[in-house]
Design an enzyme around this catalytic site. Structure first.
Site, PDB file in Angstrom:
ATOM      1  N   LYS A  70      -6.937   1.166   0.036  1.00  0.00           N
ATOM      2  CA  LYS A  70      -7.598   0.301   1.028  1.00  0.00           C
ATOM      3  C   LYS A  70      -7.847   1.032   2.345  1.00  0.00           C
ATOM      4  O   LYS A  70      -8.943   0.960   2.904  1.00  0.00           O
ATOM      5  CB  LYS A  70      -6.735  -0.943   1.240  1.00  0.00           C
ATOM      6  CG  LYS A  70      -7.357  -1.980   2.157  1.00  0.00           C
ATOM      7  CD  LYS A  70      -6.654  -3.319   2.057  1.00  0.00           C
ATOM      8  CE  LYS A  70      -5.334  -3.374   2.762  1.00  0.00           C
ATOM      9  NZ  LYS A  70      -4.151  -2.918   2.146  1.00  0.00           N
ATOM     10  N   THR A  72      -8.082   4.219   2.789  1.00  0.00           N
ATOM     11  CA  THR A  72      -9.074   5.266   2.520  1.00  0.00           C
ATOM     12  C   THR A  72     -10.485   4.700   2.563  1.00  0.00           C
ATOM     13  O   THR A  72     -11.396   5.297   3.164  1.00  0.00           O
ATOM     14  CB  THR A  72      -8.796   5.910   1.148  1.00  0.00           C
ATOM     15  OG1 THR A  72      -7.464   6.425   1.133  1.00  0.00           O
ATOM     16  CG2 THR A  72      -9.778   7.034   0.851  1.00  0.00           C
ATOM     17  N   ARG A  93      -3.554  -0.339  11.635  1.00  0.00           N
ATOM     18  CA  ARG A  93      -2.134  -0.466  11.989  1.00  0.00           C
ATOM     19  C   ARG A  93      -1.473   0.908  12.060  1.00  0.00           C
ATOM     20  O   ARG A  93      -1.954   1.867  11.471  1.00  0.00           O
ATOM     21  CB  ARG A  93      -1.400  -1.300  10.923  1.00  0.00           C
ATOM     22  CG  ARG A  93      -1.780  -2.760  10.888  1.00  0.00           C
ATOM     23  CD  ARG A  93      -1.010  -3.497   9.799  1.00  0.00           C
ATOM     24  NE  ARG A  93      -1.346  -3.002   8.479  1.00  0.00           N
ATOM     25  CZ  ARG A  93      -0.639  -3.269   7.375  1.00  0.00           C
ATOM     26  NH1 ARG A  93       0.445  -4.006   7.451  1.00  0.00           N
ATOM     27  NH2 ARG A  93      -1.018  -2.798   6.208  1.00  0.00           N
ATOM     28  N   LYS A 104       5.931   3.846  -0.476  1.00  0.00           N
ATOM     29  CA  LYS A 104       4.512   3.575  -0.289  1.00  0.00           C
ATOM     30  C   LYS A 104       3.762   4.750   0.328  1.00  0.00           C
ATOM     31  O   LYS A 104       2.586   4.966   0.070  1.00  0.00           O
ATOM     32  CB  LYS A 104       4.340   2.326   0.582  1.00  0.00           C
ATOM     33  CG  LYS A 104       2.901   1.857   0.728  1.00  0.00           C
ATOM     34  CD  LYS A 104       2.857   0.552   1.502  1.00  0.00           C
ATOM     35  CE  LYS A 104       1.426   0.069   1.672  1.00  0.00           C
ATOM     36  NZ  LYS A 104       0.660   0.934   2.584  1.00  0.00           N
ATOM     37  N   ALA A 272       2.652  -7.144   6.028  1.00  0.00           N
ATOM     38  CA  ALA A 272       1.897  -8.332   5.612  1.00  0.00           C
ATOM     39  C   ALA A 272       2.669  -9.198   4.630  1.00  0.00           C
ATOM     40  O   ALA A 272       2.345 -10.370   4.455  1.00  0.00           O
ATOM     41  CB  ALA A 272       0.569  -7.916   4.987  1.00  0.00           C
ATOM     42  N   PHE A 300      -2.023  -5.370   2.251  1.00  0.00           N
ATOM     43  CA  PHE A 300      -1.963  -5.828   0.859  1.00  0.00           C
ATOM     44  C   PHE A 300      -3.246  -6.555   0.454  1.00  0.00           C
ATOM     45  O   PHE A 300      -4.328  -6.199   0.900  1.00  0.00           O
ATOM     46  CB  PHE A 300      -0.712  -6.665   0.621  1.00  0.00           C
ATOM     47  CG  PHE A 300       0.566  -5.909   0.890  1.00  0.00           C
ATOM     48  CD1 PHE A 300       0.818  -4.685   0.278  1.00  0.00           C
ATOM     49  CD2 PHE A 300       1.509  -6.394   1.780  1.00  0.00           C
ATOM     50  CE1 PHE A 300       1.980  -3.976   0.531  1.00  0.00           C
ATOM     51  CE2 PHE A 300       2.684  -5.691   2.040  1.00  0.00           C
ATOM     52  CZ  PHE A 300       2.919  -4.487   1.413  1.00  0.00           C
ATOM     53  N   PHE A 380     -11.635   6.820  -9.063  1.00  0.00           N
ATOM     54  CA  PHE A 380     -10.661   7.877  -9.328  1.00  0.00           C
ATOM     55  C   PHE A 380     -11.254   8.823 -10.375  1.00  0.00           C
ATOM     56  O   PHE A 380     -12.114   8.418 -11.170  1.00  0.00           O
ATOM     57  CB  PHE A 380      -9.343   7.290  -9.857  1.00  0.00           C
ATOM     58  CG  PHE A 380      -8.431   6.743  -8.789  1.00  0.00           C
ATOM     59  CD1 PHE A 380      -7.169   7.274  -8.585  1.00  0.00           C
ATOM     60  CD2 PHE A 380      -8.830   5.683  -7.976  1.00  0.00           C
ATOM     61  CE1 PHE A 380      -6.325   6.771  -7.604  1.00  0.00           C
ATOM     62  CE2 PHE A 380      -7.999   5.177  -7.003  1.00  0.00           C
ATOM     63  CZ  PHE A 380      -6.739   5.720  -6.811  1.00  0.00           C
ATOM     64  N   TRP A 408     -12.806   9.313  -1.012  1.00  0.00           N
ATOM     65  CA  TRP A 408     -11.685  10.261  -1.063  1.00  0.00           C
ATOM     66  C   TRP A 408     -12.224  11.674  -1.240  1.00  0.00           C
ATOM     67  O   TRP A 408     -11.780  12.611  -0.586  1.00  0.00           O
ATOM     68  CB  TRP A 408     -10.729   9.910  -2.213  1.00  0.00           C
ATOM     69  CG  TRP A 408      -9.445  10.691  -2.165  1.00  0.00           C
ATOM     70  CD1 TRP A 408      -8.264  10.303  -1.611  1.00  0.00           C
ATOM     71  CD2 TRP A 408      -9.224  12.019  -2.676  1.00  0.00           C
ATOM     72  NE1 TRP A 408      -7.310  11.291  -1.741  1.00  0.00           N
ATOM     73  CE2 TRP A 408      -7.873  12.359  -2.384  1.00  0.00           C
ATOM     74  CE3 TRP A 408     -10.014  12.955  -3.336  1.00  0.00           C
ATOM     75  CZ2 TRP A 408      -7.319  13.589  -2.746  1.00  0.00           C
ATOM     76  CZ3 TRP A 408      -9.466  14.180  -3.680  1.00  0.00           C
ATOM     77  CH2 TRP A 408      -8.117  14.487  -3.392  1.00  0.00           C
TER      78      TRP A 408
END
Length: 554
Positions: A70, A72, A93, A104, A272, A300, A380, A408
């Protein structure tokens, strides 16, 4: 062997922070540099625009260990909008050291869609979270000192609700006993630690509009109750001024840049699944006064961060998102379709199709707020053409906007298709509306979240939650918005129920009033306000070389 995020970030020829500030049209007297590539920006020196920038919210499907990317996509989308000659800023954030050192990882994006300097941002940055930790624990010290010095407020030590905090996952501190060792060491009582990002001061920090509002909110914090069960606030202790003083420098948003030079404000960082999961309102408002388009994210999936963004942050800030991006990946959809993590490499179109029920619910949730979503399929290298086509065909069949993103690997260039879809939605009419009115009963507000956002059947309140509710109603606090503390992995309160569970109930086990933040926290399931480290923490792969360069930071 592809480069790691850290290796890519280290290769960037970063622009001077003065150049980034000039690009964002920030006046020189507002800039307080922290070295060459970071700066604090004084919000009092930024003029308000009559026509403020449009907010684009990035959310995601329910997260899985496979990863969604997210942050990214948020960075890549902003870089893509910049490539399209749109005056754009990012508002994100700040990462917490708990997840960075735990499982994470960091929160600066990845690949060629990152904010930099990622090493600094993911570690101590400009010290904001440390300042919040200090202010929180100073309040704890003031409480215990007041009791030790005679307890004029008649605070019941058994009913102190304020906890100490630490910006680290440390399960051993969840429950502690303090004040042992005799009268000189204070009054013995049970206490505990939360992670700093779960502190009410963090939530206040991120919802306050200016220093005066920050001080007022701090004064309203309920730290516990008297022997007569009356609430005791920070204002009763008389320390709201001292707490504000500890936070005054941290309250200024932090300016950094993306790899491609898009200005980014990174400020505040509540979780969150515990708190409201959005960056600071003062940073978002600053970005809206500096740019035409503001790309931000909420933690999230849409059931947590986006719901709270709509019902808490946007309500408090009196603005609405003009578009919402829902990030999905083939890998995550396969997990929601019942495939284990170790089998994700193999092509499985059927699993993708089964997992689309999760994406469908998140799309419904965004539309519930009157905003049209755009699905970002974050590609991906293991994704196959058949799996991608399955998602695109489903979106076309269900009249859902969708774009493939390769940010990415390709940075802003890989987000151009998404950016064009977003711009079409932004320029269209939107019918944003909050899910509930704050004047409605707590039961009604919670019920609407559970049924309309989660897709659940009903809500069960434990005896403890009912006692909390009675106290909340007696004190007139029932008109506050709801902040659900729930697992991020499922729409339900059971993290093992992936996909789109149905006919489930949500159990509210405790309701905690956060008067300073201005919401009621409803605890569900086994959600922890002080997480623990995993069996193999990310910290095991971290080091520093002889030149002081970080190793293994993700």
């Amino acid at each position: 062997m592809p480069l790691t995020d850290l290796e890519i970030a280290k290769q960037v020829d970063m622009r001077s922070i003065w150049d980034i500030a000039k690009r964002a049209d920030i006046p020189e007297d507002a800039i307080e540099p922290y070295g060459k590539f970071k700066a604090k920006i004084d919000p009092t020196k930024i003029k308000a625009k009559k026509k403020q920038g449009k907010v684009i919210l990035v959310t995601a499907i329910s997260p899985t260990p496979a990863g969604e990317g997210k942050s990214t996509v948020t960075v890549g989308l902003a870089d893509a909008l910049t490539k399209l000659d749109k005056n754009t800023m990012i508002a994100l954030r700040e990462p917490s050291l708990g997840p960075v050192m735990g499982m994470k990882g960091g929160a600066t994006g990845g690949g060629y869609a990152q904010v930099v300097p990622m090493e600094d941002i993911n570690l101590h940055f400009t010290g904001d979270i440390h300042a919040i930790t200090t202010a929180n624990n100073a309040l704890s010290a003031f409480i215990d000192n007041h009791i030790h010095r005679g307890n004029d407020l008649r605070i019941d030590p058994r009913r102190i609700t304020w906890k100490r905090v630490l910006d680290m996952n440390d399960r051993a501190l969840r429950q502690v006993t303090i004040g042992l060792g005799g009268p000189a060491q204070g009054v013995p009582r049970e206490d505990g630690f939360d992670i700093t990002v779960a502190s009410e001061i963090m939530a206040i920090f991120c919802l306050a509009t200016d220093l005066s509002d920050l001080k007022e909110r701090l004064s309203r914090i309920v730290i516990g109750y008297t022997y007569d069960k009356e609430p005791v606030t920070v204002q009763d202790l008389g320390v709201e001024g001292a707490l504000t003083l500890l936070l005054k420098e941290a309250f200024k948003p932090n300016l950094v840049q993306t790899i491609e030079g898009t200005p980014a404000l990174i400020h505040g960082g509540p979780f969150a699944n515990i708190a409201h999961g959005c960056n600071s309102l003062v940073a978002t408002n600053m970005a809206r006064n500096l740019a035409d388009y503001v790309v931000t994210e909420a933690g999230f999936g849409s059931d947590l961060g986006a719901e709270k963004f709509m019902n808490i942050k946007a309500r408090n800030g009196a603005f609405s998102p003009e578009a919402v991006v829902v990030v999905a990946t083939v890998r995550a959809l396969k997990m929601h379709g019942g495939i284990s993590r170790d089998a994700l490499q193999a092509e499985n179109e059927d699993a993708v199709l089964r997992g689309l029920v999760n994406l469908a619910k998140h799309i419904e949730t965004v539309r519930t707020f009157g905003v049209e979503p755009i699905v970002s399929v974050n590609r991906f290298i293991t994704d196959t053409s058949a799996e991608i086509e399955a998602i695109l065909s489903w979106c076309q069949k269900h009249n859902v906007r969708v774009a493939i993103t390769d940010v990415w690997e390709n940075g802003g260039e890989g987000g151009l298709a998404l950016a064009k879809e977003v711009l079409e939605v932004v320029e269209s009419e939107n019918h944003f509306a909050h899910l509930y009115d704050v004047e409605e009963s707590v039961r009604t507000k919670v019920g609407k979240i559970v049924q309309q956002v989660y897709g659940g059947k009903d809500v069960i309140f434990t005896d403890e939650a009912m006692r909390d509710l009675q106290m909340i109603e007696q004190n007139g606090w029932n008109i506050l918005p709801i902040c659900m503390a729930k697992t991020q992995y499922s729409f339900s309160d059971d993290p093992k129920l992936l996909g789109r569970p149905e006919a489930f109930s949500i159990t509210i086990r405790e309701i905690i009033p956060k008067l300073g933040a201005g919401f009621l926290v409803c605890l569900t399931g086994d959600i922890m306000t002080m997480p623990g480290l995993p069996a193999q923490p990310a910290a095991l792969n971290m080091d520093v070389d002889v030149d002081g360069n970080a190793i293994g930071l993700i």
